[in-house]
Design an enzyme around this catalytic site. Structure first.
Site, PDB file in Angstrom:
ATOM      1  N   GLU A 188       0.838  -1.219   0.000  1.00 51.15           N
ATOM      2  CA  GLU A 188       0.000   0.000   0.000  1.00 51.15           C
ATOM      3  C   GLU A 188       0.871   1.266   0.000  1.00 51.15           C
ATOM      4  O   GLU A 188       2.092   1.200   0.184  1.00 51.15           O
ATOM      5  CB  GLU A 188      -0.928   0.017   1.217  1.00 51.15           C
ATOM      6  CG  GLU A 188      -0.179   0.057   2.547  1.00 51.15           C
ATOM      7  CD  GLU A 188      -0.975   0.734   3.666  1.00 51.15           C
ATOM      8  OE1 GLU A 188      -1.523   1.824   3.440  1.00 51.15           O
ATOM      9  OE2 GLU A 188      -0.996   0.183   4.768  1.00 51.15           O
ATOM     10  N   VAL A 194      -5.316   0.378   3.000  1.00 53.17           N
ATOM     11  CA  VAL A 194      -5.454  -1.079   2.881  1.00 53.17           C
ATOM     12  C   VAL A 194      -6.653  -1.394   1.995  1.00 53.17           C
ATOM     13  O   VAL A 194      -6.564  -2.203   1.063  1.00 53.17           O
ATOM     14  CB  VAL A 194      -5.599  -1.736   4.275  1.00 53.17           C
ATOM     15  CG1 VAL A 194      -6.043  -3.182   4.152  1.00 53.17           C
ATOM     16  CG2 VAL A 194      -4.281  -1.640   5.034  1.00 53.17           C
ATOM     17  N   ASP A 200     -11.464  -0.560   5.534  1.00 57.18           N
ATOM     18  CA  ASP A 200     -10.628  -1.765   5.397  1.00 57.18           C
ATOM     19  C   ASP A 200     -11.429  -3.028   5.709  1.00 57.18           C
ATOM     20  O   ASP A 200     -11.275  -4.061   5.049  1.00 57.18           O
ATOM     21  CB  ASP A 200      -9.427  -1.718   6.361  1.00 57.18           C
ATOM     22  CG  ASP A 200      -8.417  -0.635   6.000  1.00 57.18           C
ATOM     23  OD1 ASP A 200      -8.584   0.023   4.956  1.00 57.18           O
ATOM     24  OD2 ASP A 200      -7.469  -0.448   6.791  1.00 57.18           O
ATOM     25  N   LYS A 239      -3.483  -1.460  15.373  1.00 55.21           N
ATOM     26  CA  LYS A 239      -2.992  -0.651  16.494  1.00 55.21           C
ATOM     27  C   LYS A 239      -4.028  -0.576  17.594  1.00 55.21           C
ATOM     28  O   LYS A 239      -5.233  -0.540  17.343  1.00 55.21           O
ATOM     29  CB  LYS A 239      -2.712   0.771  16.012  1.00 55.21           C
ATOM     30  CG  LYS A 239      -1.434   0.864  15.255  1.00 55.21           C
ATOM     31  CD  LYS A 239      -0.801   2.238  15.411  1.00 55.21           C
ATOM     32  CE  LYS A 239       0.552   2.213  14.735  1.00 55.21           C
ATOM     33  NZ  LYS A 239       0.530   2.780  13.399  1.00 55.21           N
TER      34      LYS A 239
HETATM   35  N1  PSU Z   1      -2.582   1.736  10.683  1.00 57.68           N
HETATM   36  C1  PSU Z   1      -1.254   1.878  10.817  1.00 57.68           C
HETATM   37  N2  PSU Z   1      -0.553   2.526   9.848  1.00 57.68           N
HETATM   38  C2  PSU Z   1      -1.153   3.021   8.736  1.00 57.68           C
HETATM   39  C3  PSU Z   1      -2.567   2.836   8.598  1.00 57.68           C
HETATM   40  C4  PSU Z   1      -3.236   2.194   9.583  1.00 57.68           C
HETATM   41  O1  PSU Z   1      -0.711   1.458  11.807  1.00 57.68           O
HETATM   42  O2  PSU Z   1      -0.472   3.599   7.878  1.00 57.68           O
HETATM   43  C5  PSU Z   1      -3.252   3.314   7.344  1.00 57.68           C
HETATM   44  C6  PSU Z   1      -3.536   2.154   6.383  1.00 57.68           C
HETATM   45  O3  PSU Z   1      -3.400   2.611   5.059  1.00 57.68           O
HETATM   46  C7  PSU Z   1      -4.994   1.836   6.676  1.00 57.68           C
HETATM   47  C8  PSU Z   1      -5.549   3.203   6.945  1.00 57.68           C
HETATM   48  O4  PSU Z   1      -5.668   1.199   5.615  1.00 57.68           O
HETATM   49  O5  PSU Z   1      -4.526   3.862   7.694  1.00 57.68           O
HETATM   50  C9  PSU Z   1      -6.853   3.153   7.710  1.00 57.68           C
HETATM   51  O6  PSU Z   1      -7.400   4.423   7.772  1.00 57.68           O
HETATM   52  P1  PSU Z   1      -8.875   4.614   8.333  1.00 57.68           P
HETATM   53  O7  PSU Z   1      -8.781   4.295   9.796  1.00 57.68           O
HETATM   54  O8  PSU Z   1      -9.158   6.054   8.069  1.00 57.68           O
HETATM   55  O9  PSU Z   1      -9.756   3.693   7.581  1.00 57.68           O
END
Ligand code: PSU
Ligand code: MN
Length: 311
Positions: free
Chosen positions: A25, A106, A142, A159
């Site tokens: 990604e 992702v 995701d 995380k």
């Molecule tokens: N978690 C991490 N590092 C990241 C991301 C998530 O520890 O870089 C990034 C990934 O690209 C993931 C996105 O798909 O954040 C998720 O964002 P959201 O929570 O806005 O869906």
């Protein structure tokens, strides 16, 4: 579709010859890590994959074209570009038609990998159900793409900025198997442990490849999530990291951060609070995931050849 997607010649060749390919990604490059560590990471991950006999395909959108596989120059460009849009499903139409630069999350990467026929994808951590998600409705796209797209995602769990228990419940509802790579516990990105048990421990890449074939061969739709714990020597202290997370969450609340800004905000905050220690851990776990993903990609192709299957 042709004008909107460009597959790097190495990737195209590998796909045509049924060689293993691993997708990567780009939000992790533009929104997940600072420059220049992001470039170092992006290039090293690719070399790890090549060393295992697979072809890397970093996915991003450059000037309105979905690139399946980036050149080194494109990685450099993206890592320093300003105003790169974080791209999940809802952002593709805008970014392509306005010829903007986009970093795929992702979920965005799963969509693009699937368009190109790539089945294996390595990342750091996935998004999930945020803490208090039952109130805010902040649930990462995701999880939806994992339920809909036939791609295996290798990550280090998610995380602990998220509610990991709710995330597992959500994945269960959506029918996504979460496999522990040589573990029965869900890893929590910076730490090997979360206290949450998984159903299945997978002992090696070969077993995972067989599982992917079994699932997709009978026509079941959706991804497979493989959780590979951060290597022991880089695993951080759970209590320490929890304190930082709480601080970061508090600040996000005070500042009224919401929507797609939340995750990048929390990631940057945690990096500052741990004075870079989390960045080292982050790099190491991505490398470890790339290695496992390559092994799975190699086994997956072998399996396909031996069974003469075409999925
Ligand atoms: N978690 C991490 N590092 C990241 C991301 C998530 O520890 O870089 C990034 C990934 O690209 C993931 C996105 O798909 O954040 C998720 O964002 P959201 O929570 O806005 O869906
Ligand atoms: Mn969100």
């Amino acid at each position: 579709m042709m004008n909107y997607i460009e597959i790097h010649p190495d990737v195209k060749k590998a796909l045509a010859q049924h060689q293993p390919v691993v997708a990567l990604e780009s939000t992790i490059i533009t929104h997940g890590m600072p420059y220049p560590e992001n470039v170092k990471m992006a290039k090293k991950v690719e070399s790890i994959i090549r060393n295992e006999g697979a072809i890397p395909a970093t996915i991003a959108i450059i000037h309105g074209v979905i690139k399946i596989g980036l050149t080194d120059d494109e990685i450099e460009y993206l890592a320093q570009a300003k105003d790169v849009i974080k791209v999940s499903k809802r952002d593709f139409g805008y970014v392509l038609s306005q010829k903007r630069d986009g970093a795929t999350t992702v979920s965005g990467t799963m969509l693009a990998a699937n368009m190109a026929g790539i089945k294996i994808f390595a990342t750091g951590g996935i998004g999930g159900v945020h803490r208090e998600g039952q109130i805010t409705f902040d649930i990462s796209r995701d999880l939806e793409e994992l339920s809909e797209i036939n791609v295996a995602v290798i990550c280090a769990g998610a995380k602990a900025i998220l509610d990991l228990k709710l995330t597992l419940e959500y994945l269960e509802t959506k029918g996504v198997e979460v496999l522990g790579y040589q573990t029965k516990e869900l890893p929590a990105f910076y730490t090997k442990d979360s206290g949450l048990e998984l159903d299945y421990l997978m002992k090696d890449a070969k077993d995972i490849a067989a599982l992917m074939h079994a699932k997709w061969n009978i026509g079941l739709k959706g991804g497979v999530l493989i959780a590979n714990p951060i290597p022991e020597e880089y695993s951080m202290n759970r209590k320490d990291i929890e304190k930082m997370i709480e601080k970061a969450l508090q600040e996000a609340k005070e500042k009224g951060i919401y929507g797609k800004e939340t995750t990048p905000f929390l990631l940057a905050k945690i990096k500052d609070l741990t004075e870079g220690q989390s960045l080292d851990a982050n790099l190491e776990l991505v490398y470890s995931n790339a290695l496992i993903a390559s092994k799975i990609a190699v086994e997956y192709e072998k399996y396909k050849t031996s069974k003469k299957e075409d999925i």
